[in-house]
Design an enzyme around this catalytic site. Structure first.
Site, PDB file in Angstrom:
ATOM      1  N   GLY A  99       0.817  -1.381  -0.049  1.00 52.12           N
ATOM      2  CA  GLY A  99      -0.036   0.019   0.129  1.00 52.12           C
ATOM      3  C   GLY A  99       0.787   1.192  -0.158  1.00 52.12           C
ATOM      4  N   HIS A 100       0.210   2.057   0.479  1.00 54.91           N
ATOM      5  CA  HIS A 100       0.869   3.623   0.610  1.00 54.91           C
ATOM      6  C   HIS A 100       2.343   3.676   1.379  1.00 54.91           C
ATOM      7  CE1 HIS A 100       0.654   7.991   0.389  1.00 54.91           C
ATOM      8  NE2 HIS A 100       0.714   8.221   1.744  1.00 54.91           N
ATOM      9  N   PHE A 101       2.235   3.158   2.589  1.00 52.64           N
ATOM     10  CA  PHE A 101       3.617   3.098   3.200  1.00 52.64           C
ATOM     11  C   PHE A 101       4.450   2.036   2.935  1.00 52.64           C
ATOM     12  CE2 PHE A 101       1.316   6.357   5.657  1.00 52.64           C
ATOM     13  CZ  PHE A 101       2.195   7.065   5.982  1.00 52.64           C
TER      14      PHE A 101
END
Length: 286
Positions: A263-265
């Protein structure tokens, strides 16, 4: 193993906290974090790179351990963040350096590159967007605030500041959430809970429209200067779509694009893979 130093730099009266490791004469890499985090998001990446590079990770103004002056004393805009970080690099003696740009770190670093292109040796974009097609529908509530900065639209954005949303940002799109340490999002939530931090972040949500307006300028910089670019992207990011990574190749045909099933991180689950990609990429970036 190179030891990590934790310091503060006085930048024209503004204290910028930063992490640093590596030889002073090694090629420099500036790590720029995003919302709602701080330089601690690079806690595993720094030791993975510091044997070969001088790695510096500042906390942006209003984030982490850097100063968070009141809004009547400091304007929380991305232009202001970039101005402080640009001066920070001068204060600590970074002359030429590569940028690792994540989330908010992308418009911060890209502004610096546009202003002083001769200082930038390469760009590593980890879910750091510069193209309209990279913005998902997750931005719609923030777009509504850009179009009508009413108190109601501002209040609607407070949901992005809740502890549950921070955890969701870390875990959304991650196949095995047991790989995501609670340390990162717990520390982010601690910083978000400080008095005044909510309005600082809401101001930056509103000002993100200035980044959107600068996308053509960022892209013109890419086309003219052709900095070496490595895009390492969590392909399940709910905010920045894979199309934003692929778009770098439109302006820089030689850009390298790598996707990871996270995901994002992305560093929370794929730090080793991203570190290896950087170690392969930067020595070839001329």
């Amino acid at each position: 193993m190179t030891k990590i130093q934790y310091r503060k730099a006085n930048v024209d009266g503004f204290n910028v906290f930063y992490r640093q490791a590596g030889r002073a004469d090694a090629p420099a890499l500036l790590l720029l974090h995003g919302f709602p985090s701080a330089g601690h998001m690079f806690r595993e990446l720094i030791p993975a790179l510091s044997d070969r590079f001088r790695v510096v990770a500042p906390d942006l103004p209003g984030f982490g351990q850097s100063d968070m002056p009141s809004r009547d004393k400091f304007s929380y805009t991305f232009a202001a963040l970039a101005g402080v970080i640009e001066r920070f690099t001068e204060v600590i003696g970074l002359v030429r350096f590569a940028i690792y740009a994540f989330d908010y770190g992308a418009p911060t670093g890209f502004r610096m590159a546009v202003r002083r292109p001769e200082r930038i040796t390469a760009i590593i974009s980890q879910n750091g967007n510069a193209y309209e097609e990279g913005l998902s529908d997750g931005w719609n509530p923030i777009r509504a605030y850009w179009q009508n900065p009413s108190e109601a639209n501002r209040a609607a954005l407070r949901a992005f500041l809740s502890p549950e949303t921070t955890i969701w940002q870390y875990t959304h799109g991650v196949a095995d959430t047991s790989l995501v340490s609670p340390d990162g999002y717990s520390l982010d939530n601690y910083y978000l809970a400080r008095p005044g931090a909510d309005d600082v972040q809401l101001d930056l949500f509103g000002d993100y429209k200035s980044n959107f307006a600068m996308y053509p300028e960022f892209q013109a910089y890419f086309r003219e200067h052709k900095p070496p670019v490595l895009a390492v992207w969590g392909k399940n990011d709910p905010f920045f779509l894979p199309a934003g990574a692929k778009a770098f190749k439109r302006d820089i045909p030689g850009a390298e694009v790598r996707f990871f099933d996270t995901g994002h991180f992305a560093l929370e689950t794929h730090c080793q893979e991203i570190a290896l990609a950087i170690r392969d990429f930067l020595p070839r970036a001329k």
